[in-house]
Design a protein around this motif. Structure first.
Motif, PDB file in Angstrom:
ATOM      1  N   ALA A   1       0.817  -1.282  -0.010  1.00  0.00           N
ATOM      2  CA  ALA A   1      -0.113   0.211  -0.049  1.00  0.00           C
ATOM      3  C   ALA A   1       1.518   1.244  -0.346  1.00  0.00           C
ATOM      4  CB  ALA A   1      -1.279  -0.030   1.251  1.00  0.00           C
ATOM      5  N   ALA A   2       0.424   2.462  -0.415  1.00  0.00           N
ATOM      6  CA  ALA A   2       1.101   3.625  -0.812  1.00  0.00           C
ATOM      7  C   ALA A   2       1.331   3.998   0.774  1.00  0.00           C
ATOM      8  CB  ALA A   2       0.551   4.427  -2.137  1.00  0.00           C
ATOM      9  N   SER A   3       2.537   4.771   0.864  1.00  0.00           N
ATOM     10  CA  SER A   3       3.296   4.793   2.395  1.00  0.00           C
ATOM     11  C   SER A   3       2.341   6.271   2.338  1.00  0.00           C
ATOM     12  CB  SER A   3       4.674   5.258   2.283  1.00  0.00           C
ATOM     13  OG  SER A   3       4.909   6.088   1.182  1.00  0.00           O
ATOM     14  N   PRO A   4       2.520   7.404   3.700  1.00  0.00           N
ATOM     15  CA  PRO A   4       1.751   8.340   3.445  1.00  0.00           C
ATOM     16  C   PRO A   4       2.174   9.348   3.425  1.00  0.00           C
ATOM     17  CG  PRO A   4       2.007   7.100   6.324  1.00  0.00           C
ATOM     18  CD  PRO A   4       2.680   6.308   5.235  1.00  0.00           C
TER      19      PRO A   4
ATOM     20  N   ARG B   1       0.817  12.872  -4.271  1.00  0.00           N
ATOM     21  CA  ARG B   1      -0.793  12.745  -4.847  1.00  0.00           C
ATOM     22  C   ARG B   1      -1.875  13.999  -4.362  1.00  0.00           C
ATOM     23  NH1 ARG B   1       0.216   8.608  -8.464  1.00  0.00           N
ATOM     24  NH2 ARG B   1       1.812   7.087  -8.065  1.00  0.00           N
ATOM     25  N   ASP B   2      -2.258  13.709  -3.090  1.00  0.00           N
ATOM     26  CA  ASP B   2      -3.424  14.366  -3.358  1.00  0.00           C
ATOM     27  C   ASP B   2      -3.014  15.984  -3.072  1.00  0.00           C
ATOM     28  OD1 ASP B   2      -4.515  12.706  -2.348  1.00  0.00           O
ATOM     29  OD2 ASP B   2      -3.910  12.531  -0.258  1.00  0.00           O
TER      30      ASP B   2
ATOM     31  N   GLU C   1       3.818   8.945   0.326  1.00  0.00           N
ATOM     32  CA  GLU C   1       2.825   9.418  -1.466  1.00  0.00           C
ATOM     33  C   GLU C   1       1.603   9.483  -0.868  1.00  0.00           C
ATOM     34  OE1 GLU C   1       2.506   5.544  -4.373  1.00  0.00           O
ATOM     35  OE2 GLU C   1       4.078   5.742  -2.768  1.00  0.00           O
ATOM     36  N   ARG C   2       0.808   9.479  -0.346  1.00  0.00           N
ATOM     37  CA  ARG C   2      -0.370  10.146  -0.480  1.00  0.00           C
ATOM     38  C   ARG C   2      -0.769  11.407  -0.127  1.00  0.00           C
ATOM     39  NH1 ARG C   2      -1.440   4.883   3.049  1.00  0.00           N
ATOM     40  NH2 ARG C   2      -1.479   6.512   4.554  1.00  0.00           N
TER      41      ARG C   2
END
Length: 438
Positions: free
Chosen positions: A11-14, A20-21, A16-17
């Motif tokens: 899962a994407a790491s915090p 992206r956001d 990476e999120r």
């Protein structure tokens, strides 16, 4: 090698999120984790974004960095998320590092030439980035004809301190490169180190002579008064690495993920079993240490004796065991990453010699080359504990990139070096049985 499709990737790491956001459609390519290390209250994480063109030659690569440390910067150079006074995160595009303001100028040919001209240095080729630790330092190679100069970019308030530190070490007989110029902008110029990099002589270096020389170097450094402390031991952040590794591996399918989890569990069990009293460092054992020692920092002559030592910015008063743990951990990581069997064998030869003399049974009486009584006990306990943490730290980035083969190899080798191989294998067999039953 096991392949992992997008549905099975970790899962994407915090971080990476957050990236992206924040950037949304501005991110046009695939993201790959480059590096991550704890910093302040969070972490500094690097991502590589590759955008494919119609032709391979037109593919573009950008490097993004996400800083969740909460620490202030002299001047923002990118995007700030949340309250500017206490941001949730800041994001920048390399080379616009807000803590290394000279990096952008040093990264482009014309600007770098103008910057160095102010210090009386002429270059005729584009700068070559060799090392980059976001927020901390970068090293670039500058060339004019056959002459090489190395430009270190650091935080502006650290430049004078680094110059004083390097000169103190040179005065104490430590073979660090000579400084040829520096600026309060945050740049330090040095000559090339004497000798050849160990990493270029893996097939020829004599491991025993190399380690004898490393121990002698440690003893010599220990006698230099730098007037400062070394960087904090990595062992202080073991909980952070363990939490991130467990989260990244949780639920990942396949045999390589199971092997990585089993080896992680064995290493964690060893960390938890260490006697807390034995992990305390007696004040009398503190010496000046490198702070980030590994074979990439060492240069040698034809007899495998150390003739050059680089990247001493982290040096200061500390526990010599930390340097040995760093060197062992880097060897474990390098073996796991090596695609060339000959390079892997070269690293293994040095690892075998180092682990045998520093983690094996203590000699009966006498002293090591570094002048320490080789009595085993607490020093070996500290070394085993810190080596385990280094192995976890090195394995985190491969896990988060989905390179589970590499991570499993690193964690498994770390467990083997620390004598926990059978525990890892038993855990792996148990995991395989449980997965087969579901």
């Amino acid at each position: 090698m096991e392949t992992i499709d997008a549905a099975e990737a970790p899962a994407a790491s915090p971080e990476e999120r957050l990236l992206r956001d924040a950037l949304g459609d501005a991110l046009e390519g695939e993201l790959r984790v480059l590096s991550r290390e704890p910093y302040g209250a969070g972490a500094l994480t690097g991502f590589e974004e590759t955008t494919a063109g119609f032709e391979e030659a037109r593919a573009q690569t950008r490097y993004w960095y996400v800083d969740t440390s909460g620490r202030p910067v002299p001047e923002e150079s990118g995007l700030v998320l949340g309250d500017p006074a206490a941001p949730q995160a800041r994001i920048w595009l390399h080379p616009a590092d807000p803590r290394l303001p000279a990096l952008a100028a040093a990264s482009f040919p014309d600007a770098a030439a103008a910057l160095l001209a102010r210090l009386g240095v002429t270059v005729d080729r584009a700068p070559e980035l060799l090392v980059y630790r976001p927020g901390k330092r970068a090293m670039l190679r500058m060339r004019a004809g056959e002459r090489e100069t190395y430009l270190k970019v650091v935080r502006p308030d650290a430049a004078a301190t680094i110059v004083d530190l390097q000169e103190a070490l040179r005065g104490g007989g430590i073979p660090v490169p000579a400084i040829t110029g520096w600026s309060a902008l945050g740049i330090v110029l040095t000559e090339a180190a004497a000798g050849e990099p160990v990493t270029a002589r893996l097939d020829a270096v004599d491991p025993a002579r190399l380690l004898d020389s490393v121990e002698a170097l440690q003893a010599a450094m220990g006698r230099v008064d730098t007037g400062r402390a070394a960087r904090d031991s990595l062992a202080l952040r073991d909980g952070w690495y363990r939490e991130r590794l467990r989260a990244a591996l949780d639920g990942a399918p396949g045999g390589e993920a199971a092997a990585a989890r089993a080896a992680l569990g064995a290493l964690e069990a060893g960390i938890d079993a260490a006697d807390p009293a034995a992990l305390e460092v007696p004040a009398a054992e503190l010496r000046t240490v490198h702070g980030d020692l590994h074979v990439g920092q060492l240069f040698v002559d034809g007899a495998s004796a150390v003739t050059g030592l680089i990247d001493v910015d982290t040096a200061g008063l500390g526990d010599p065991v930390d340097d040995r743990a760093a060197l062992l951990g880097h060897l474990v990581a390098s073996i796991g990453l090596a695609d060339d069997p000959d390079r892997a064998r070269g690293y293994r030869r040095i690892l075998g010699e180092a682990a045998g003399r520093w983690l094996g049974p203590a000699p009966q009486g006498g002293e090591t080359a570094s002048g320490e009584t080789a009595s085993g006990g607490a020093e070996r306990t500290r070394l085993a504990h810190r080596l385990a943490v280094h192995v976890l730290a090195h394995a985190l980035a491969p896990v988060e990139r989905g390179e589970l083969r590499v991570a499993a190899a690193q964690l498994g080798l770390g467990a083997a070096v620390l004598g926990r191989e059978e525990a890892a294998r038993a855990a792996g067999r148990g995991a395989a049985r449980r997965e087969g039953a579901t």
